[in-house]
Write an enzyme that holds these catalytic residues in place. Sequence first.
Site: not given
Ligand code: UD1
Length: 417
Positions: A22-23, A92, A116, A121, A304, A326, A397
Amino acid sequence: MDKIKIKGKKRLVGEVQISGAKNAALPILASALLCDGKSVFHNVPDLVDVRSILMLSEELGAKTEMKDGVVAIDSSGLNNHLAPYEIVRKMRASILVLGPLVARLGKACVSLPGGCAIGARPVNLHIEGLEKLGAEVHISHGYINACAKRLKGNEINFDTVTVTGTENLMMAAALAQGETILRNAAMEPEITALAEVLNLMGADISGAGTSEIVVNGVDKLNPVETEIIPDRIETGTFMIASAVTGGDVLIKKCRPDHLGEVISKVRDTGTFVETGKDWIRVKGVDEIKSIDIKTSPYPGFPTDMQAQFITLMSIAKGVSTIKETIFENRFIHVNELQRMGADIYLPSSNTAVVRGVKELAGAPVMASDLRASACLVLAGLAAENTTIVNRVYHLDRGYERMEDKLKSLGAHIERIK
Ligand code: UD1
């Protein structure tokens, strides 16, 4: 709303095939928006989230088709830069169209994803990165408005490792003018997979899979035909399914090299794990040992897989400490596991202490998010009597035909419509 009913304590035995990730699929399908013409992707999992990104691509003017795991996206007609709240709120990862839209159309108006179940996030790093590439960005009425005649390469240092943030900016930088350097970039296999697809389209990206990615912008990208990598989280979930039922499962069409830390931790519990190039065999043992886990960005232990691992530790011998680094609110499944007799307490918001019990007891439970729902299904497989998992739409999902796959391994599991 669908529910899943499980009669537990059935040993899982047999073979199972892993679906496309998926990711990896979500950013790769979004990358098709970067070029004129029709791209074709194989091994795409049929999931609600995949359908959502296709619906969003259609909304933006692309033509899409999905049949038997093959997705075609023709973005020649891309003409709309508005990603509406109605679609983004459901998933998201819709934020992944932000970079491609600004790069291709020079503008984007994408709804803010909002909160969420597993925490705030934010998407500030996506926005700050686009500004570094020269986009003008302002937020109004819940929407991110970004525009740039042509993005310009720059150096971007991420404060926090972000997976979709790295992907969004890699896609945007692919069509920018000049060189972009992404520092403290995410190193997940899905990042490498996206970079490989972009390079196949004609991009010039090096260093993906390390913390520093260099993107030399090109003027144009071309459509491609390629395949999605296997899902490492689905693989890990089936590994735990075998371990919690004392089973013997051969997991095929997977990438053991993407699961180094998960395999090593499952082995530390005493569970027997054998690996080949594209398969993993997991044989459960009578006495599972408790071990400690701390989640971290790849190549660390994936967040995950945290919920599923807590299920395994719930029936292990001894005490295990699980640290989540995380996401801030990723222990919602603990309450439900406690209702099944698990002995878990949370000394702080990011730590769970699990004292293994002999047996879990089936109960009606409620899934709160995607991986939490997988953890409850696993708990149901291990528990005595019947478990009913409610709000199973979360599972749909991210897991393709999970109950069919479990049934083929001998699980007593059914979906109640
Ligand atoms: C992706 C994965 C999700 C996985 C996560 C962490 C996809 C579609 N989803 O989610 O399954 O659980 O990586 O491995 O690939 N953060 C900020 N600011 C930002 C972006 C992120 O502070 O602009 C923080 C988030 O709140 C979190 C951390 O960074 O604490 C990591 O998040 P991120 O790697 O961005 O997660 P996703 O990409 O949303």
